[in-house]
Enzyme design. Structure first.
Site, PDB file in Angstrom:
ATOM      1  CG  HIS A   1      39.132  43.254  51.125  1.00 45.90           C
ATOM      2  ND1 HIS A   1      39.216  43.638  49.859  1.00 45.90           N
ATOM      3  CD2 HIS A   1      40.177  44.256  51.566  1.00 45.90           C
ATOM      4  CE1 HIS A   1      40.090  44.373  49.459  1.00 45.90           C
ATOM      5  NE2 HIS A   1      40.527  44.884  50.374  1.00 45.90           N
TER       6      HIS A   1
ATOM      7  CE1 TYR B   1      34.822  40.168  43.303  1.00 46.92           C
ATOM      8  CE2 TYR B   1      35.389  38.783  41.112  1.00 46.92           C
ATOM      9  CZ  TYR B   1      35.400  39.075  42.353  1.00 46.92           C
ATOM     10  OH  TYR B   1      36.454  38.208  43.142  1.00 46.92           O
TER      11      TYR B   1
ATOM     12  N   PRO C   1      38.880  32.157  37.464  1.00 51.65           N
ATOM     13  CG  PRO C   1      40.397  33.783  36.534  1.00 51.65           C
ATOM     14  CD  PRO C   1      39.890  32.589  36.104  1.00 51.65           C
TER      15      PRO C   1
ATOM     16  CE  LYS D   1      35.294  30.509  46.834  1.00 55.36           C
ATOM     17  NZ  LYS D   1      35.641  30.933  48.116  1.00 55.36           N
TER      18      LYS D   1
ATOM     19  CE1 TYR E   1      35.712  37.311  47.859  1.00 59.51           C
ATOM     20  CE2 TYR E   1      34.676  36.873  45.480  1.00 59.51           C
ATOM     21  CZ  TYR E   1      35.557  37.328  46.467  1.00 59.51           C
ATOM     22  OH  TYR E   1      36.631  37.932  45.850  1.00 59.51           O
TER      23      TYR E   1
HETATM   24  C1  PHB Z   1      43.361  39.090  41.872  1.00 59.27           C
HETATM   25  O1  PHB Z   1      43.813  40.064  42.431  1.00 59.27           O
HETATM   26  O2  PHB Z   1      44.240  38.791  40.829  1.00 59.27           O
HETATM   27  C2  PHB Z   1      41.990  38.355  41.729  1.00 59.27           C
HETATM   28  C3  PHB Z   1      41.294  38.709  42.672  1.00 59.27           C
HETATM   29  C4  PHB Z   1      39.762  38.385  42.739  1.00 59.27           C
HETATM   30  C5  PHB Z   1      39.437  37.336  41.836  1.00 59.27           C
HETATM   31  C6  PHB Z   1      40.427  37.048  40.589  1.00 59.27           C
HETATM   32  C7  PHB Z   1      41.630  37.543  40.511  1.00 59.27           C
HETATM   33  O3  PHB Z   1      38.391  36.843  41.915  1.00 59.27           O
END
Ligand code: PHB
Ligand code: APR
Length: 388
Positions: free
Chosen positions: A72, A200, A292, A296, A383
């Site tokens: 990505h 997000y 989450p 990280k 990130y």
């Molecule tokens: C996930 O795919 O479970 C996931 C991806 C990004 C995040 C948290 C969880 O920031």
């Protein structure tokens, strides 16, 4: 039995450490509380920084990741009914790899088995002894039989609820914690992801995240109350709430389907200092937890392991500089990731206790963020991962 390093825990930290120690010619054994099937049954995020990808390659387990993983170049922030792209590649020259943690664990387990390295699953009542001496001992029970391992070092890779951190005298440990007043309700579904990249979303109804495991398996989350129970949420109720927290295009194109996994996870920030006690070294979730939001957790486990295997190899090469510096070196990167994860969580979630003023501050910060190359670069470089 005697080994150079006894590793407690067969999650990503323990498995990756075991693989890298083996490649360095350092004998090790893994003691795991659960069954192999139980460990592989865990659903965990898999957004890998380049440093983590490089480590998996160095460990000789990167093949399937490069074949099945998704690279990505950016992510999208959704607020005010619109999506805004953060272009990691343009801003930092780096990308991230989307490849489930379960797959990483699987690949590491396969490599360990192929190398004939010992892992004791369902090792009960693991206890650590003489950590402040030169010959620590690890005791455990397997199939009703008591066993003892003597070693040079113990690697505590047994997660937040493990025995390792709990074996450090309380007066030798400093703990730092922030518990968030909400949880994440997550759904896994065999449906096409709503977008090519992660979304997000900051919404007045609460945070939402659109993620994926592959081009045919999606992972979605919505912020929920800590009082919620999974049984309170039917699949239909989840999909309807998710759509309400997304922009019109995502809401209208979202492919819904039956949940193949549904769970609620609390969010916390936690750090234990130092990450060493005598001959015991902590790595991964045993030493720190991140919410989450910044993806990280696995990446911090990787950088801990990178520092630790190098330090142990240096010890056997005649220098203790690495092991003496391990905790300080690991914590420096841990705290930067804790800060970023706390910041992403504070920016994107609904905090009713901060009221209308807090909401306006979030809106102002998001508006500034997506119109400032400097601000987007700061998000992007954290990130994709700060240097190891
Ligand atoms: C996930 O795919 O479970 C996931 C991806 C990004 C995040 C948290 C969880 O920031
Ligand atoms: N004895 C032996 N093994 C134990 C014990 C114990 N007393 N307690 C826990 N374990 C095992 C757990 O069963 C688990 O398999 O230790 C392992 C710890 O693995 P994780 O919790 O996955 O931690 P870690 O390997 O550091 O990986 C961190 O996992 O939780 C996610 O978000 C986190 O992605 C990050 C990653």
């Amino acid at each position: 039995m005697r080994v150079q390093v006894a590793i407690i825990g067969s999650g990503p930290s323990g498995l990756l450490l075991g693989q890298l120690l083996h490649k360095a010619g350092i004998s090790n054994i893994i003691l795991e509380l659960r069954s192999q099937e139980y460990v592989l049954g865990r659903i965990r995020a898999g957004v890998l920084e380049q440093g983590t990808v490089d480590m998996l390659d160095a460990a000789g387990v990167g093949q399937r990741m490069h074949t099945e993983g998704l690279v990505h170049d950016g992510t999208e922030l959704c607020f005010g009914g619109r999506r805004h792209r953060i272009d990691f590649k343009q801003l930092t020259g780096k990308t991230v790899m989307v490849y489930g943690q379960t797959e990483v664990t699987h690949d590491l387990m396969d490599a360990r088995a192929a190398a004939g390295l010992p892992t004791i699953y369902e090792a009960l009542d693991v206890s650590l002894h003489d950590l402040d001496g030169k010959q620590p001992r690890v005791r455990y029970r397997k199939d009703g039989v008591e066993h003892e391992i003597t070693c040079d070092f113990v690697a505590g890779c047994d997660g937040y609820h493990g025995v390792s951190r709990a074996s450090i005298p309380a007066d030798k440990l400093r703990e730092f914690e922030r518990v968030y007043p909400f949880g994440w309700l997550g759904v896994l579904s065999d449906t096409r992801p709503v977008s090519d990249e992660l979304i997000y979303s900051n919404h007045e109804r609460g945070f939402a995240l659109c993620s994926m495991r592959s081009l045919t398996r999606s992972r979605y989350y919505i912020q929920c109350s800590l009082d919620d129970k999974v049984a309170d949420w039917s699949d239909d109720a989840f999909w309807e709430e998710l759509k309400r927290r997304l922009d019109d295009e995502a809401a209208s194109t979202l492919v819904t389907g039956p949940s193949i996994e549904k769970s609620i996870a609390p969010l916390r920030s936690y750090v234990a200092e130092p990450m060493r006690y005598g001959r015991l070294f902590l790595a991964g979730d045993a030493a720190h937890i991140v919410p989450p939001t910044g993806a990280k957790g696995l990446n911090l486990a990787a950088s801990d392991v990178q520092y630790l295997w190098q330090a142990l190899a240096e010890h056997y090469g005649g220098s203790d500089a690495g092991i003496d510096h391990y905790s300080e070196r690991a914590l420096s990167r841990v705290w930067k990731a804790e800060r970023f994860s706390w910041w992403m969580t504070s920016l994107l979630h609904n905090f009713p206790e901060t009221g209308a003023f807090g909401r306006r501050i979030q809106e102002a910060e998001l508006d500034y963020l997506v119109h400032s190359e400097a601000a987007m670069t700061s998000l992007a470089e954290n990130y994709v991962g700060l240097p190891f």
